[in-house]
Design an enzyme around this catalytic site. Structure first.
Site: not given
Length: 345
Positions: A108, A112, A170, A172-173, A206, A235
């Site tokens: 993915n 967010f 994450s 993805n940021t 996390k 994660n």
């Protein structure tokens, strides 16, 4: 096969993000029966939270806290919703969610996507009080001072969640994972500690699996220094194992599911060694059976979280893991989950 598992199988025939949206809608509307009472041997405590069982839902499935009433009836010991950012944001362009069925994995790069803190807080105010519910905090993509976004989330959700998770892992940021460095982490955790004041709500951190043992040790020490109550390990990964076979294996984003098992397990063992029992750990990543949940507990986890395996196995997996876990505890002579933590040799 349970009706919920048949539904999960049907959803796997659809585009992944469409299926996700339909699953959330079904959890909102379906008249699900209450889950059976848990085997007493599974009851445990993590960071002061009393859990009926140690099998939790990881963040990402219910990003906006929309389906907590339905999720609370599936048999989880605790639920984590989010990630939520202060301002609503659409996330990354589609397609951004890929089901790697041959590998029992997900990639993915959602970014967010969520409805923002105010909508999230309103839903948490109406959450099921019988469930232990955690809120996973993120930072907006365009925010320069990302630590300020976490502080804003912590303050706004005060009294609404049973625990709060600070998600700095994450992939993805842009710039988010840089917050795992010691200097940035000291700044972030120091500001969070100041914002918490005397609020007793546990705060978890996390972390990513793509860290060295030395980096994990630094994170553990920083967490202890700033009063973090538990670590979630871990994660999604940016790594792409050579064993991946699915067509979409090279898509950008975080990889979760079965291929993450070894890397997440190694990160957990590193955190357990660094923590030496001083900091509770929650294992996530590649947990798809009672055997794997039990292995993570014996490696140092006080609880575990599921997400990707549910996509492939359906909600019936929760009960199967709990039954197997209870049997394994008894077979090895343990009377509680906590007795089994960190007993692997």
């Amino acid at each position: 096969m349970a009706v919920t598992d048949i539904g999960a199988a049907l959803l796997r025939t659809l585009d992944p993000e469409t299926a996700h949206g339909l699953a959330i809608r079904a959890l909102q509307l379906a008249p699900l029966p209450a889950a059976r009472a848990d085997d007493p041997i599974l009851a445990t405590t993590v960071a002061g939270l009393s859990l009926p069982n140690p099998v939790g839902l990881a963040a990402g499935l219910d990003k906006n806290g929309e389906a907590l009433h339905g999720l609370s009836r599936l048999g989880f010991g605790f639920l984590e919703c989010g990630s939520v950012t202060p301002l609503a944001q659409p996330g990354n362009p589609k397609p951004r969610l890929f089901r790697l069925s041959e590998d029992r994995a997900i990639i993915n790069r959602m970014g967010f996507n969520n409805a923002g803190l105010e909508a999230f807080a309103a839903r948490l105010a109406d959450r099921p009080r019988s469930a232990v519910v955690g809120a996973n905090l993120g930072a907006n993509k365009d925010t320069e001072d990302k630590a300020a976004d976490y502080v804003a989330g912590l303050i706004r959700l005060k009294g609404l969640a049973d625990y709060v998770t600070v998600n700095v892992s994450s992939p993805n940021t842009p710039g988010l994972r840089a917050l795992q460095g010691r200097a940035a982490l000291d700044d972030l955790l120091g500001r969070l500690a100041e914002a918490r004041g005397t609020d007793p709500t546990p705060v978890f951190l996390k972390i990513a699996p793509d860290l060295t043992s030395a980096e994990i040790t630094l994170i553990v020490e920083a967490s202890l220094d700033h009063g973090i109550n538990a670590l979630i390990v871990s994660n999604t990964t940016l790594d792409r194992p050579d064993s991946l076979r699915a067509r979409d294996r090279d898509e950008a984003g975080g990889l979760s599911g079965a291929p993450l098992k070894a890397r997440a397990g190694a990160a957990l063992r590193a955190a357990a060694e660094a923590g030496g029992g001083r900091l509770p750990l929650i294992a996530a990543g590649g947990i798809d059976s009672g055997a794997e949940a039990y292995a993570r507990i014996r490696a140092g986890a006080s609880a575990v979280q599921l997400y990707s395996a549910l996509i492939f196995e359906g909600p019936g997996l929760i009960g199967r893991i709990k039954r197997d876990l209870a049997a394994r505890l008894r077979s090895d002579g343990f009377s509680t989950v906590s007795e089994a933590v960190s007993t692997a040799r």
